[in-house]
Design a protein around this motif. Structure first.
Motif, PDB file in Angstrom:
ATOM      1  N   PHE A   4       0.733  -1.086  -0.120  1.00 25.55           N
ATOM      2  CA  PHE A   4       0.166   0.006   0.116  1.00 25.55           C
ATOM      3  C   PHE A   4       0.919   1.341   0.063  1.00 25.55           C
ATOM      4  O   PHE A   4       1.191   1.669   1.027  1.00 25.55           O
ATOM      5  CB  PHE A   4      -0.981   0.023   1.175  1.00 25.55           C
ATOM      6  N   PRO A   5       1.429   1.827  -1.451  1.00 20.95           N
ATOM      7  CA  PRO A   5       2.212   2.864  -1.279  1.00 20.95           C
ATOM      8  C   PRO A   5       1.582   4.261  -0.487  1.00 20.95           C
ATOM      9  O   PRO A   5       0.492   4.363  -0.291  1.00 20.95           O
ATOM     10  CB  PRO A   5       2.094   3.388  -2.763  1.00 20.95           C
ATOM     11  N   MET A   6       2.739   4.735   0.109  1.00 21.13           N
ATOM     12  CA  MET A   6       2.413   6.212   0.909  1.00 21.13           C
ATOM     13  C   MET A   6       1.529   6.902   0.065  1.00 21.13           C
ATOM     14  O   MET A   6       0.552   7.677   0.680  1.00 21.13           O
ATOM     15  CB  MET A   6       3.639   6.913   1.352  1.00 21.13           C
ATOM     16  N   VAL A   7       1.791   7.222  -1.159  1.00 20.76           N
ATOM     17  CA  VAL A   7       1.049   8.158  -1.996  1.00 20.76           C
ATOM     18  C   VAL A   7      -0.252   7.903  -1.959  1.00 20.76           C
ATOM     19  O   VAL A   7      -1.293   8.730  -2.261  1.00 20.76           O
ATOM     20  CB  VAL A   7       1.778   8.457  -3.363  1.00 20.76           C
ATOM     21  N   VAL A  10      -4.374   8.499   1.472  1.00 22.52           N
ATOM     22  CA  VAL A  10      -5.220   9.715   1.307  1.00 22.52           C
ATOM     23  C   VAL A  10      -5.529  10.339   2.473  1.00 22.52           C
ATOM     24  O   VAL A  10      -5.354  11.574   2.476  1.00 22.52           O
ATOM     25  CB  VAL A  10      -6.288   9.744  -0.004  1.00 22.52           C
ATOM     26  N   GLY A  11      -6.212   9.457   3.242  1.00 24.31           N
ATOM     27  CA  GLY A  11      -6.388  10.175   4.725  1.00 24.31           C
ATOM     28  C   GLY A  11      -5.403  10.687   5.456  1.00 24.31           C
ATOM     29  O   GLY A  11      -5.246  11.734   5.996  1.00 24.31           O
ATOM     30  N   ARG A  12      -4.133   9.988   5.494  1.00 22.33           N
ATOM     31  CA  ARG A  12      -2.916  10.274   6.237  1.00 22.33           C
ATOM     32  C   ARG A  12      -2.287  11.645   5.580  1.00 22.33           C
ATOM     33  O   ARG A  12      -1.914  12.638   6.087  1.00 22.33           O
ATOM     34  CB  ARG A  12      -1.919   9.462   6.066  1.00 22.33           C
ATOM     35  N   ILE A  13      -2.375  11.674   4.151  1.00 22.05           N
ATOM     36  CA  ILE A  13      -1.919  13.072   3.328  1.00 22.05           C
ATOM     37  C   ILE A  13      -2.702  14.055   3.690  1.00 22.05           C
ATOM     38  O   ILE A  13      -2.268  15.160   3.836  1.00 22.05           O
ATOM     39  CB  ILE A  13      -1.768  12.680   1.931  1.00 22.05           C
ATOM     40  N   ARG A  14      -3.991  14.086   3.644  1.00 23.32           N
ATOM     41  CA  ARG A  14      -5.073  15.112   3.799  1.00 23.32           C
ATOM     42  C   ARG A  14      -4.671  15.501   5.247  1.00 23.32           C
ATOM     43  O   ARG A  14      -4.792  16.679   5.861  1.00 23.32           O
ATOM     44  CB  ARG A  14      -6.538  14.816   3.660  1.00 23.32           C
ATOM     45  N   SER A  15      -4.767  14.546   6.567  1.00 25.13           N
ATOM     46  CA  SER A  15      -4.456  14.914   7.678  1.00 25.13           C
ATOM     47  C   SER A  15      -3.120  15.737   8.041  1.00 25.13           C
ATOM     48  O   SER A  15      -3.246  16.538   8.673  1.00 25.13           O
ATOM     49  CB  SER A  15      -4.609  13.705   8.708  1.00 25.13           C
ATOM     50  N   GLN A  57       9.428   6.471  -1.051  1.00 25.94           N
ATOM     51  CA  GLN A  57       8.065   6.450  -0.667  1.00 25.94           C
ATOM     52  C   GLN A  57       7.953   7.757   0.182  1.00 25.94           C
ATOM     53  O   GLN A  57       6.830   8.575  -0.012  1.00 25.94           O
ATOM     54  CB  GLN A  57       7.675   5.268   0.194  1.00 25.94           C
ATOM     55  N   LEU A  58       8.711   8.180   0.948  1.00 25.50           N
ATOM     56  CA  LEU A  58       8.799   9.388   1.634  1.00 25.50           C
ATOM     57  C   LEU A  58       8.674  10.665   0.727  1.00 25.50           C
ATOM     58  O   LEU A  58       7.913  11.349   1.052  1.00 25.50           O
ATOM     59  CB  LEU A  58      10.098   9.642   2.576  1.00 25.50           C
ATOM     60  N   SER A  63       5.593  14.973  -1.325  1.00 24.08           N
ATOM     61  CA  SER A  63       4.908  15.567  -2.799  1.00 24.08           C
ATOM     62  C   SER A  63       3.447  15.515  -2.559  1.00 24.08           C
ATOM     63  O   SER A  63       2.972  16.679  -3.104  1.00 24.08           O
ATOM     64  CB  SER A  63       5.679  14.957  -3.753  1.00 24.08           C
ATOM     65  N   ALA A  64       2.909  14.583  -2.287  1.00 26.09           N
ATOM     66  CA  ALA A  64       1.483  14.556  -2.115  1.00 26.09           C
ATOM     67  C   ALA A  64       0.863  15.397  -1.119  1.00 26.09           C
ATOM     68  O   ALA A  64      -0.061  16.218  -1.345  1.00 26.09           O
ATOM     69  CB  ALA A  64       0.774  13.040  -1.982  1.00 26.09           C
ATOM     70  N   VAL A  65       1.561  15.456  -0.144  1.00 26.64           N
ATOM     71  CA  VAL A  65       1.104  16.566   1.145  1.00 26.64           C
ATOM     72  C   VAL A  65       1.343  17.941   0.529  1.00 26.64           C
ATOM     73  O   VAL A  65       0.510  18.660   0.822  1.00 26.64           O
ATOM     74  CB  VAL A  65       2.051  16.223   2.361  1.00 26.64           C
ATOM     75  N   GLN A  66       2.475  18.119  -0.255  1.00 34.80           N
ATOM     76  CA  GLN A  66       2.619  19.450  -0.745  1.00 34.80           C
ATOM     77  C   GLN A  66       1.699  19.908  -1.714  1.00 34.80           C
ATOM     78  O   GLN A  66       1.035  21.158  -1.600  1.00 34.80           O
ATOM     79  CB  GLN A  66       3.971  19.858  -1.456  1.00 34.80           C
ATOM     80  N   GLY A  67       1.156  18.798  -2.642  1.00 34.28           N
ATOM     81  CA  GLY A  67       0.161  18.995  -3.490  1.00 34.28           C
ATOM     82  C   GLY A  67      -1.291  19.296  -2.780  1.00 34.28           C
ATOM     83  O   GLY A  67      -2.029  20.284  -3.253  1.00 34.28           O
TER      84      GLY A  67
END
Length: 79
Positions: A4-7, A10-15, A57-58, A63-67
């Motif tokens: 389950f790739p980090m990108v 989505v919940g973790r990224i949004r949080s 992965q980091l 990058s997804a968090v910045q997006g």
């Protein structure tokens, strides 16, 4: 192989993006980023993921968090 790739977390990224935006100073945001990175490295290390894959992965995660931060900022959603 990452199951389950980090990108895709989505919940973790949004949080994480929301918490980064809520930090009162750049220093606080950097400290939070270090804490999150440390926790993610620890999780991936325990899962047996090698250093090169962890780094990839980091990078994808942050990058997804910045997006997400950019998306929220553009749409006027601070939190």
């Amino acid at each position: 192989m990452i199951v389950f790739p980090m990108v895709r977390r989505v919940g973790r990224i949004r949080s994480t993006a929301g918490k980064m935006l809520a930090k009162p100073t750049l220093r606080a945001a950097q400290s939070y980023r270090d804490q999150v990175t440390g926790a993610l490295v620890k999780q991936m290390s325990h899962a047996g993921i090698g250093e090169a894959e962890r780094d990839e992965q980091l990078c994808a995660f942050w990058s997804a968090v910045q997006g997400e931060i950019a998306r929220r900022t553009y749409h006027g959603q601070r939190i």
